[in-house]
Design an enzyme around this catalytic site. Structure first.
Site, PDB file in Angstrom:
ATOM      1  CE1 TYR A 138      -3.609   2.597   0.980  1.00  0.00           C
ATOM      2  CE2 TYR A 138      -1.959   3.410   2.510  1.00  0.00           C
ATOM      3  CZ  TYR A 138      -3.142   3.581   1.838  1.00  0.00           C
ATOM      4  OH  TYR A 138      -3.862   4.718   2.015  1.00  0.00           O
ATOM      5  CG  HIS A 139       2.610   4.818  -2.696  1.00  0.00           C
ATOM      6  ND1 HIS A 139       2.871   5.920  -1.926  1.00  0.00           N
ATOM      7  CD2 HIS A 139       3.557   4.788  -3.664  1.00  0.00           C
ATOM      8  CE1 HIS A 139       3.934   6.550  -2.418  1.00  0.00           C
ATOM      9  NE2 HIS A 139       4.366   5.881  -3.470  1.00  0.00           N
ATOM     10  N   GLY A 140       1.312   4.643   1.116  1.00  0.00           N
ATOM     11  CA  GLY A 140       0.854   5.723   1.989  1.00  0.00           C
ATOM     12  C   GLY A 140       1.289   7.065   1.428  1.00  0.00           C
TER      13      GLY A 140
END
Length: 146
Positions: free
Chosen positions: A14-16
């Site tokens: 997941y790309h925060g």
């Protein structure tokens, strides 16, 4: 790290608002095991002054599916955040996945015959908040020693 297979694998994360968690993972993986994980990154990152050296060390991959399959077939690990910058900027505290039609990573894993390894860091969204206004996005970052 103990769950990473000995052979190749496709790490999907997941790309925060920042991808600092993934970068810490890659560094820690190398320190603990000596293994390098290639990372799919956006072409635009090459334009940021001073970042080229880090991208060489990462090592960064800019190519398409064919290059990714080739890297995996050689027995390497490869990481990708399918949501990319869109997920980074526009996801919220509910961790909505903003992949759109980006499902090519699954085909890469099928073509290379490697497992998909999910990677998720709890609270990465809380490191930096994005505040959206009519035409600007602001970052509010907070790092603590705890």
């Amino acid at each position: 790290i103990e769950k990473i297979p000995e052979g190749p694998g496709f790490i999907v994360y997941y790309h925060g608002a920042t991808s600092v968690d993934y970068h810490f993972f890659v560094c820690n993986l190398y320190i603990q095991t000596g293994r390098v994980s290639y990372s799919v990154v956006d072409h635009g990152l090459r334009m940021i002054p001073g970042l080229q050296l880090y991208l060489k060390l990462l090592p960064a991959v800019y190519g398409g599916r064919e290059q990714c399959v080739e890297i995996l077939k050689k027995g390497n690990l490869l990481g990708v955040a399918p949501g990319g910058a869109r997920e980074s900027f526009f996801s919220d505290e509910n961790y909505g996945i903003l992949w759109g039609n980006r499902k090519g990573f699954a085909q890469v894993a099928i073509d290379a015959k490697v497992p998909i390894i999910p990677l998720f860091t709890q609270n990465i969204r809380e490191v930096c908040r994005t505040l959206r206004t009519s035409c600007k996005i602001y970052f509010i970052c907070s790092f603590s020693n705890s």
